[in-house]
Enzyme design. Structure first.
Site, PDB file in Angstrom:
ATOM      1  N   LYS A  48      -0.738   3.303   0.733  1.00 57.50           N
ATOM      2  CA  LYS A  48       0.368   3.332   0.229  1.00 57.50           C
ATOM      3  C   LYS A  48       0.610   2.252  -0.723  1.00 57.50           C
ATOM      4  CE  LYS A  48       4.785   2.038   2.302  1.00 57.50           C
ATOM      5  NZ  LYS A  48       5.028   0.696   1.161  1.00 57.50           N
ATOM      6  N   LYS A  53      -4.244  -1.481  -2.667  1.00 61.72           N
ATOM      7  CA  LYS A  53      -5.823  -1.060  -2.148  1.00 61.72           C
ATOM      8  C   LYS A  53      -6.119  -2.024  -3.841  1.00 61.72           C
ATOM      9  CE  LYS A  53      -3.274   2.903  -3.752  1.00 61.72           C
ATOM     10  NZ  LYS A  53      -2.440   2.089  -3.532  1.00 61.72           N
ATOM     11  N   LYS A  79       1.337   3.338 -12.948  1.00 62.91           N
ATOM     12  CA  LYS A  79       1.358   1.658 -12.679  1.00 62.91           C
ATOM     13  C   LYS A  79       0.262   0.994 -13.117  1.00 62.91           C
ATOM     14  CE  LYS A  79       2.458   0.055  -8.735  1.00 62.91           C
ATOM     15  NZ  LYS A  79       1.156   1.124  -7.350  1.00 62.91           N
ATOM     16  N   ASP A 167       1.073   8.316  -1.621  1.00 67.04           N
ATOM     17  CA  ASP A 167       2.216   8.357  -1.159  1.00 67.04           C
ATOM     18  C   ASP A 167       3.155   9.219  -2.417  1.00 67.04           C
ATOM     19  OD1 ASP A 167       2.613   6.172  -2.344  1.00 67.04           O
ATOM     20  OD2 ASP A 167       3.822   5.161  -1.357  1.00 67.04           O
TER      21      ASP A 167
END
Length: 338
Positions: A48, A53, A79, A167
């Site tokens: 998620k 991560k 991102k 996700d």
């Protein structure tokens, strides 16, 4: 991708906007699934957004490099923040953005334009489109297409770690699983329903493609920000995957991560944790998971926390319209038999 769409140096009358639109509309070349030159472990890490991560991977890759392994870390999140901890918060030029600039200038992308080193780790970011201007999953596909042109399947690494947003369920983000581009998947989760929901979705994707003839399996789970309540460990046990490491919810780790400090080194008190994680990953096998149903996932938590005891009450037409449903006569014509 057809050669007629490649950009040449600027010349009078060239409509670059039309060329770029045509390129964006074209289907990407098929991703190669050929073997790499050495016995490289290619591992895709899913979880998620915001679950940790990038924190886990930055520290893991540093520990692996410290142990003498040659490691490539690739950020596959729009991102583009996978490498931020590794580079002390400094943004890394992305492959997609760099490629676009180079094309407009009529130049080729070189390794040194997109791949950078620190702590013995090689790292790069695929990047993605600007907000509202394209599909992130399609950007991932184009990013890997560019990597292959740079010789991805010829590179000589012990580990290639791919950081994927879990996700998002579109095809681009499932690329390593769908096309056997990695051998193993690792899920990162915590003791909360949403992160385990994402981890379960990833396990479902792995199982789906195994039924379709794929070979990717789940190496295991990293539990991040563990508060001792045990739901993540129960999830791993229920789906049949091992827990590779448990990272505690600790203020020292949180502060150092926020200040872009690496803790996965032999001189850090957290070094043994990441050393154990590296060893567990090296010896892990691609397990075939047994994903949970929605009710099974809810069953890992107390019903007072999730609403697991709620009984669904169907709505009626009267609820929707504010008036009782009127009887509607049929317009069917019935003929009597003669």
């Amino acid at each position: 991708m057809s050669d007629d769409l490649r950009l040449t140096p600027r010349s009078a009358g060239t409509d670059y906007a039309e060329i770029l639109r045509a390129e964006a509309a074209s289907e990407p070349d098929p991703v190669s699934t050929g073997p790499v030159k050495k016995d490289t472990q290619i591992i895709a890490i899913y979880g998620k957004g915001g679950i940790g991560k990038s924190f886990t991977l930055a520290n893991l890759s540093c520990m692996m490099a410290e142990q003498g392994k040659k490691v490539l870390l690739i950020g596959c999140d729009p991102k583009s923040d996978t490498t931020s901890l590794l580079f002390g918060g400094k943004a890394c030029p992305t492959i997609i953005e760099t490629s676009s600039k180079k094309k407009l200038a009529g130049e080729e992308v070189a390794i040194g334009d997109v791949c950078f080193k620190r702590y013995g780790v090689f790292a790069m970011e695929l990047g993605g489109p600007e907000v509202g201007r394209g599909c992130g999953g399609r950007g991932i596909i184009h990013g890997f297409e560019l990597l292959e042109k740079l010789g991805f399947h010829e590179w000589d690494f012990d580990y290639v770690l791919l950081d994927f947003l879990g996700d998002v369920v579109c095809g681009g983000f499932g690329l390593p699983i769908a096309r056997d581009m990695c051998q193993k998947v690792i899920v990162v989760g915590s003791n909360d329903l949403q992160s385990l929901y994402v981890a379960n979705n990833v396990c479902s994707a792995v199982e789906y493609f195994r039924k379709m003839g794929g070979n990717v399996g789940v190496a295991g789970m990293v539990i991040n920000r563990d508060d001792g309540t045990g739901e993540a460990a129960a999830f791993a046990n229920a789906v049949g995957i091992p827990v590779l490491a448990t990272i505690p919810a600790n203020d020292d780790i949180r502060r150092k991560s926020a200040n872009y400090q690496i803790v996965g080194t032999g001189t850090s008190e957290w070094g043994p944790l990441f050393s154990e994680l590296a060893a567990n990953i090296h010896g892990s096998v691609p397990n075939r998971p047994n994903p949970l149903t929605s009710d099974g996932l809810l069953g890992l938590f107390s019903s007072k926390d999730t609403g697991g005891d709620i009984v669904l009450e169907p709505a009626t037409v009267a609820d929707m319209c504010g008036v009782a449903e009127a009887e509607k006569r049929t317009l069917e014509v019935v003929y009597e038999e003669i």
